[in-house]
Design a protein around this motif. Structure first.
Motif, PDB file in Angstrom:
ATOM      1  N   GLY A 179     -26.437  25.328  26.985  1.00  0.00           N
ATOM      2  CA  GLY A 179     -25.633  25.633  25.801  1.00  0.00           C
ATOM      3  C   GLY A 179     -25.614  27.124  25.543  1.00  0.00           C
ATOM      4  O   GLY A 179     -25.581  27.932  26.472  1.00  0.00           O
ATOM      5  N   ARG A 180     -25.695  27.495  24.269  1.00  0.00           N
ATOM      6  CA  ARG A 180     -25.763  28.920  23.931  1.00  0.00           C
ATOM      7  C   ARG A 180     -26.646  29.092  22.700  1.00  0.00           C
ATOM      8  O   ARG A 180     -26.502  28.352  21.717  1.00  0.00           O
ATOM      9  N   ALA A 181     -27.559  30.032  22.758  1.00  0.00           N
ATOM     10  CA  ALA A 181     -28.475  30.281  21.646  1.00  0.00           C
ATOM     11  C   ALA A 181     -27.772  31.008  20.500  1.00  0.00           C
ATOM     12  O   ALA A 181     -26.813  31.752  20.700  1.00  0.00           O
ATOM     13  N   ALA A 182     -28.285  30.756  19.322  1.00  0.00           N
ATOM     14  CA  ALA A 182     -27.833  31.471  18.124  1.00  0.00           C
ATOM     15  C   ALA A 182     -28.900  31.312  17.062  1.00  0.00           C
ATOM     16  O   ALA A 182     -29.757  30.418  17.147  1.00  0.00           O
ATOM     17  N   HIS A 183     -28.862  32.155  16.035  1.00  0.00           N
ATOM     18  CA  HIS A 183     -29.823  32.044  14.937  1.00  0.00           C
ATOM     19  C   HIS A 183     -29.501  30.790  14.134  1.00  0.00           C
ATOM     20  O   HIS A 183     -28.368  30.615  13.663  1.00  0.00           O
ATOM     21  N   ALA A 184     -30.479  29.927  13.943  1.00  0.00           N
ATOM     22  CA  ALA A 184     -30.248  28.656  13.278  1.00  0.00           C
ATOM     23  C   ALA A 184     -29.942  28.803  11.796  1.00  0.00           C
ATOM     24  O   ALA A 184     -29.333  27.908  11.195  1.00  0.00           O
ATOM     25  N   GLY A 185     -30.338  29.941  11.205  1.00  0.00           N
ATOM     26  CA  GLY A 185     -30.073  30.146   9.787  1.00  0.00           C
ATOM     27  C   GLY A 185     -28.879  31.037   9.519  1.00  0.00           C
ATOM     28  O   GLY A 185     -28.082  30.764   8.623  1.00  0.00           O
ATOM     29  N   LEU A 186     -28.713  32.080  10.320  1.00  0.00           N
ATOM     30  CA  LEU A 186     -27.662  33.064  10.061  1.00  0.00           C
ATOM     31  C   LEU A 186     -26.311  32.656  10.641  1.00  0.00           C
ATOM     32  O   LEU A 186     -25.279  32.856   9.992  1.00  0.00           O
ATOM     33  N   ALA A 187     -26.303  32.107  11.864  1.00  0.00           N
ATOM     34  CA  ALA A 187     -25.013  31.817  12.490  1.00  0.00           C
ATOM     35  C   ALA A 187     -25.108  30.643  13.453  1.00  0.00           C
ATOM     36  O   ALA A 187     -24.837  30.781  14.652  1.00  0.00           O
ATOM     37  N   PRO A 188     -25.493  29.476  12.961  1.00  0.00           N
ATOM     38  CA  PRO A 188     -25.626  28.353  13.884  1.00  0.00           C
ATOM     39  C   PRO A 188     -24.305  27.972  14.550  1.00  0.00           C
ATOM     40  O   PRO A 188     -24.299  27.437  15.659  1.00  0.00           O
ATOM     41  N   GLU A 189     -23.187  28.265  13.860  1.00  0.00           N
ATOM     42  CA  GLU A 189     -21.894  27.901  14.421  1.00  0.00           C
ATOM     43  C   GLU A 189     -21.557  28.688  15.692  1.00  0.00           C
ATOM     44  O   GLU A 189     -20.676  28.306  16.466  1.00  0.00           O
ATOM     45  N   SER A 222     -38.226  14.539  28.130  1.00  0.00           N
ATOM     46  CA  SER A 222     -37.137  15.352  27.594  1.00  0.00           C
ATOM     47  C   SER A 222     -37.675  16.651  27.013  1.00  0.00           C
ATOM     48  O   SER A 222     -38.752  16.677  26.404  1.00  0.00           O
ATOM     49  N   ARG A 223     -36.919  17.735  27.207  1.00  0.00           N
ATOM     50  CA  ARG A 223     -37.287  19.041  26.658  1.00  0.00           C
ATOM     51  C   ARG A 223     -36.034  19.745  26.162  1.00  0.00           C
ATOM     52  O   ARG A 223     -34.956  19.604  26.756  1.00  0.00           O
ATOM     53  N   ALA A 224     -36.170  20.528  25.099  1.00  0.00           N
ATOM     54  CA  ALA A 224     -35.051  21.338  24.629  1.00  0.00           C
ATOM     55  C   ALA A 224     -35.570  22.422  23.693  1.00  0.00           C
ATOM     56  O   ALA A 224     -36.544  22.214  22.964  1.00  0.00           O
ATOM     57  N   GLY A 225     -34.886  23.579  23.706  1.00  0.00           N
ATOM     58  CA  GLY A 225     -35.155  24.620  22.723  1.00  0.00           C
ATOM     59  C   GLY A 225     -36.331  25.504  23.051  1.00  0.00           C
ATOM     60  O   GLY A 225     -37.145  25.210  23.937  1.00  0.00           O
ATOM     61  N   THR A 226     -36.405  26.608  22.312  1.00  0.00           N
ATOM     62  CA  THR A 226     -37.473  27.591  22.496  1.00  0.00           C
ATOM     63  C   THR A 226     -38.216  27.921  21.210  1.00  0.00           C
ATOM     64  O   THR A 226     -39.371  28.303  21.252  1.00  0.00           O
ATOM     65  N   SER A 227     -37.562  27.772  20.059  1.00  0.00           N
ATOM     66  CA  SER A 227     -38.232  28.047  18.785  1.00  0.00           C
ATOM     67  C   SER A 227     -37.561  27.254  17.682  1.00  0.00           C
ATOM     68  O   SER A 227     -36.412  26.802  17.828  1.00  0.00           O
ATOM     69  N   ALA A 228     -38.265  27.103  16.564  1.00  0.00           N
ATOM     70  CA  ALA A 228     -37.789  26.236  15.488  1.00  0.00           C
ATOM     71  C   ALA A 228     -36.594  26.807  14.742  1.00  0.00           C
ATOM     72  O   ALA A 228     -35.904  26.068  14.034  1.00  0.00           O
ATOM     73  N   ASN A 229     -36.321  28.102  14.870  1.00  0.00           N
ATOM     74  CA  ASN A 229     -35.197  28.691  14.137  1.00  0.00           C
ATOM     75  C   ASN A 229     -34.092  29.198  15.060  1.00  0.00           C
ATOM     76  O   ASN A 229     -33.332  30.092  14.695  1.00  0.00           O
ATOM     77  N   THR A 230     -34.016  28.618  16.259  1.00  0.00           N
ATOM     78  CA  THR A 230     -32.994  29.017  17.215  1.00  0.00           C
ATOM     79  C   THR A 230     -32.204  27.805  17.684  1.00  0.00           C
ATOM     80  O   THR A 230     -32.793  26.775  18.034  1.00  0.00           O
ATOM     81  N   VAL A 231     -30.865  27.923  17.684  1.00  0.00           N
ATOM     82  CA  VAL A 231     -30.040  26.883  18.287  1.00  0.00           C
ATOM     83  C   VAL A 231     -30.408  26.805  19.767  1.00  0.00           C
ATOM     84  O   VAL A 231     -30.349  27.816  20.483  1.00  0.00           O
ATOM     85  N   PRO A 232     -30.820  25.624  20.250  1.00  0.00           N
ATOM     86  CA  PRO A 232     -31.306  25.530  21.639  1.00  0.00           C
ATOM     87  C   PRO A 232     -30.217  25.875  22.658  1.00  0.00           C
ATOM     88  O   PRO A 232     -29.109  25.349  22.596  1.00  0.00           O
ATOM     89  N   ALA A 233     -30.573  26.754  23.575  1.00  0.00           N
ATOM     90  CA  ALA A 233     -29.641  27.138  24.633  1.00  0.00           C
ATOM     91  C   ALA A 233     -29.773  26.260  25.870  1.00  0.00           C
ATOM     92  O   ALA A 233     -28.919  26.320  26.758  1.00  0.00           O
ATOM     93  N   GLY A 234     -30.815  25.476  25.946  1.00  0.00           N
ATOM     94  CA  GLY A 234     -31.010  24.653  27.128  1.00  0.00           C
ATOM     95  C   GLY A 234     -31.860  23.437  26.840  1.00  0.00           C
ATOM     96  O   GLY A 234     -32.633  23.414  25.862  1.00  0.00           O
ATOM     97  N   GLY A 235     -31.717  22.440  27.668  1.00  0.00           N
ATOM     98  CA  GLY A 235     -32.521  21.232  27.536  1.00  0.00           C
ATOM     99  C   GLY A 235     -32.401  20.394  28.789  1.00  0.00           C
ATOM    100  O   GLY A 235     -31.541  20.640  29.643  1.00  0.00           O
ATOM    101  N   SER A 236     -33.247  19.417  28.910  1.00  0.00           N
ATOM    102  CA  SER A 236     -33.217  18.557  30.086  1.00  0.00           C
ATOM    103  C   SER A 236     -33.810  17.199  29.758  1.00  0.00           C
ATOM    104  O   SER A 236     -34.589  17.057  28.800  1.00  0.00           O
ATOM    105  N   VAL A 237     -33.452  16.222  30.549  1.00  0.00           N
ATOM    106  CA  VAL A 237     -34.049  14.900  30.427  1.00  0.00           C
ATOM    107  C   VAL A 237     -34.184  14.309  31.823  1.00  0.00           C
ATOM    108  O   VAL A 237     -33.295  14.442  32.666  1.00  0.00           O
ATOM    109  N   ALA A 238     -35.347  13.679  32.094  1.00  0.00           N
ATOM    110  CA  ALA A 238     -35.562  12.943  33.340  1.00  0.00           C
ATOM    111  C   ALA A 238     -35.111  11.505  33.143  1.00  0.00           C
ATOM    112  O   ALA A 238     -35.196  10.956  32.036  1.00  0.00           O
TER     113      ALA A 238
END
Length: 375
Positions: A179-189, A222-238
């Motif tokens: 996906g694409r990362a963004a600030h979850a509070g300032l500009a999640p869109e 399953s894994r996704a995201g890097t921090s609690a306040n960031t729109v996740p840029a990547g994830g995966s599932v087995a």
């Protein structure tokens, strides 16, 4: 016979052989070779080392193989388990790490072959990485199966002593979402949320299962995201897939590779695929019928055929078109668990059944047309 068989089982169990430890597997191979040589006589087995992992092969007689007897000497148990779960025989029960899966089966193979008046046409293969999915022995197993008229697999029996006449095929996948990362509070869109995309895909993937056909499609790790306040840029599932037929394995594979993204801009990548083909009932039917007849002749309880979800090297032999019968090893329970055990009362009869089946096949099984014996 039972005392000799138990002595062999003890020697095998007390040499720990976790699949992931190359040195332990090499030590175990030497013990298997020594025990086999003492029981079988004749020349020592070939030691086939692939990527540092040791497999053993005995070939008997100058002619083509008519029957492949197949086992493995690696286990899931780490070195040191014997201190906690020592080898023990009491109350008609044998215990110890790997006793059921499948060191008793290997010892049964030695005993069954040693009692035959003739051995020409038999190949015994004992591999060292089955518990990992046979990454280094798969080609060896398949080439031996292609040259044989039948394959007998010494995995443990099903519950109650049933032979394993069907095994589900296995496929393994990983779906990666970008996906694409963004600030979850300032500009999640501004982001493309990989977790949301992953949620859509997990539901689609789970819906690929078909209960009526015995097809299970299970999203697992399953894994996704890097921090609690960031729109996740990547994830995966087995994804773990189990199927009863090749047609279902193909259907699920095609569907996995055609998954479309839901969120605009999200990118999907699927890796993996079929790992082991299914062992369908047709692969075992004739051998199972003959085993039933021999059991009656030997005065053993009637044999039951069982379909199981787990895979073994029997899937590989059946996948080559070789008639295959699995679950001919020990009867017991607790495979891969602390209460792993073998029931002693079954051992003489099951070993006699194995010996009789090998004897008949070495004379009656056809030489596979269009194949070359890999000697």
């Amino acid at each position: 016979m039972l005392d000799a068989l138990l002595a062999d089982v003890r020697a095998l169990v007390e040499c720990e052989s976790p699949s992931t430890d190359l040195a332990a597997v090499a030590r175990s191979a030497e013990v298997v070779a020594r025990v086999g040589a003492a029981r079988l006589g004749g020349p020592p087995p070939e030691r086939i080392v692939v990527a540092g992992r040791t497999h053993l092969r005995w070939r008997f007689g100058p002619g083509p193989s008519r029957v492949l007897v197949l086992g493995h000497h690696d286990t899931v148990w780490p070195v040191g388990t014997l201190e906690r779960i020592p080898y023990d025989v009491s109350g008609g029960v044998l215990r110890g790490p790997g006793c059921l899966d499948m060191k008793t089966g290997v010892a049964m193979a030695f005993q069954a072959i040693s009692g035959l008046p003739g051995r020409d046409g038999i190949t015994l293969l004992v591999t060292g990485d089955e518990e990992l999915g046979s990454p280094t022995s798969r080609q060896l197993v398949e080439s031996e199966a292609q040259a044989a008229g039948a394959a007998l697999v010494l995995e443990a029996a099903a519950d109650g002593g049933g032979l394993k006449t069907e095994r589900k095929g296995v496929s393994r996948y990983e779906l990666v979402v970008t996906g694409r990362a963004a600030h979850a509070g300032l500009a999640p869109e501004r982001g493309i949320n990989a977790t949301v995309e992953l949620a859509h895909q997990v539901l689609r993937i789970a819906a690929l299962g078909d209960t009526g056909l015995g097809t299970t499609v299970t999203p697992t790790l399953s894994r996704a995201g890097t921090s609690a306040n960031t729109v996740p840029a990547g994830g995966s599932v087995a994804v773990d897939v189990r199927v009863r037929s090749a047609a279902e394995q193909d259907r699920v594979d095609d569907a996995m590779r055609r998954l479309p993204a839901v969120l605009p801009g999200a990118v999907l990548a699927v890796t993996g695929g079929p790992n082991r083909p299914p062992m369908e009932a047709a692969a075992s039917a004739a051998l199972f019928a003959r085993a039933q007849e021999l059991a009656g002749t030997l005065g053993l309880p009637p044999l039951v055929g069982t379909a199981v979800g787990g895979a073994s090297d029997g899937n590989l032999t059946a996948g080559t078109g070789t008639p295959t019968l699995d679950g001919l090893g020990a009867v017991g329970g607790g495979a891969h668990a602390d209460d792993e055990h073998v029931l002693l009362d079954f051992l003489p009869g099951r070993t006699a059944l194995l010996s009789s089946l090998i004897a008949e096949l070495r004379s009656a099984a056809p030489v596979r047309p269009g194949t070359t014996d890999p000697r």
